[in-house]
Design an enzyme around this catalytic site. Structure first.
Site, short mmCIF file in Angstrom:
data_model
loop_
_atom_site.label_atom_id
_atom_site.label_comp_id
_atom_site.label_asym_id
_atom_site.label_seq_id
_atom_site.Cartn_x
_atom_site.Cartn_y
_atom_site.Cartn_z
N ASN A 42 0.86 -1.20 0.00
CA ASN A 42 0.00 0.00 0.00
C ASN A 42 0.88 1.24 0.00
OD1 ASN A 42 0.62 -0.94 2.68
ND2 ASN A 42 -0.82 0.53 3.53
N GLU A 44 0.69 5.38 0.45
CA GLU A 44 -0.16 6.50 0.90
C GLU A 44 0.43 7.84 0.49
OE1 GLU A 44 -0.59 5.90 5.12
OE2 GLU A 44 -1.87 4.15 4.82
N CYS A 53 -4.16 0.79 -2.41
CA CYS A 53 -4.00 -0.42 -1.59
C CYS A 53 -2.95 -1.36 -2.22
CB CYS A 53 -5.31 -1.18 -1.50
SG CYS A 53 -6.59 -0.34 -0.57
N GLU A 55 -3.21 -4.51 -2.90
CA GLU A 55 -3.76 -5.41 -3.91
C GLU A 55 -3.80 -4.73 -5.28
OE1 GLU A 55 -4.95 -4.61 -0.97
OE2 GLU A 55 -6.25 -6.15 -0.12
N1 THU Z 1 -5.24 -1.19 2.69
C1 THU Z 1 -4.75 -2.05 1.75
O1 THU Z 1 -3.62 -1.90 1.28
N2 THU Z 1 -5.55 -3.07 1.34
C2 THU Z 1 -6.81 -3.30 1.80
O2 THU Z 1 -7.52 -4.14 1.25
C3 THU Z 1 -7.30 -2.55 2.95
C4 THU Z 1 -6.56 -1.30 3.27
C5 THU Z 1 -4.39 -0.08 3.12
C6 THU Z 1 -4.88 1.26 2.67
C7 THU Z 1 -4.25 2.17 3.69
O3 THU Z 1 -2.94 2.51 3.25
C8 THU Z 1 -4.13 1.32 4.93
O4 THU Z 1 -4.34 -0.01 4.53
C9 THU Z 1 -5.13 1.67 6.03
O5 THU Z 1 -6.42 1.68 5.53
#
Ligand code: THU
Length: 130
Positions: A42, A44, A53, A55
């Site tokens: 992920n 940000e 995310c 995935e």
């Molecule tokens: N996140 C993911 O990478 N995959 C998911 O399916 C759920 C959430 C990440 C997004 C964000 O950077 C962090 O988790 C907190 O929500």
């Protein structure tokens, strides 16, 4: 490839994530039908909603390398329990990868495998656009 090995790769992919705001690391490992693996973490940004995310990072990396056929995706996170994919990722994965296996791994190294169609029943998709 065994799903246990794919799960190990998802755990390792957490180290390429970049979550300076949530500090919640997620790693994904996407397995193609031919046995190649694409990793994603992920990522940000300061404008939080632009975050991607793990995935979707893995799916878009694979697509941009020309991959189109997939078997499974493994997901690991900082949460001790299984980390299910968010709703947006479910839609993207179903559209771009089809009904793949989603392999979640917890901190005890247990696996939980579900079909994507179980995680996203009655989906919007191509058929509505025809
Ligand atoms: N996140 C993911 O990478 N995959 C998911 O399916 C759920 C959430 C990440 C997004 C964000 O950077 C962090 O988790 C907190 O929500």
């Amino acid at each position: 490839m065994e799903y246990k090995e794919l799960a190990d790769k998802a755990i390792k992919a957490k180290s390429v994530s970049h979550p300076p705001y949530s500090n919640f690391h997620v790693g994904a490992a996407l397995l193609t039908e031919e046995g190649k693996v694409y990793l994603g973490g992920n990522i940000e940004t300061s404008s939080y909603s632009l975050t991607i995310c793990a995935e979707r990072t893995a799916v878009f990396k694979a697509y941009s390398e020309g991959e189109r056929k997939f078997k499974a995706i493994a997901i690991a996170s900082d949460a001790p329990e299984f980390c299910p994919p968010c709703g947006s990722c479910r839609q993207v994965m179903l559209d771009l990868c089809g009904d793949i296996d989603v392999v979640m791994v917890n901190h005890k190294m247990e696996l939980k495998t579900m079909k994507l169609s179980q995680l996203l029943p009655y989906p919007f998709g191509d058929k509505e656009l025809k």
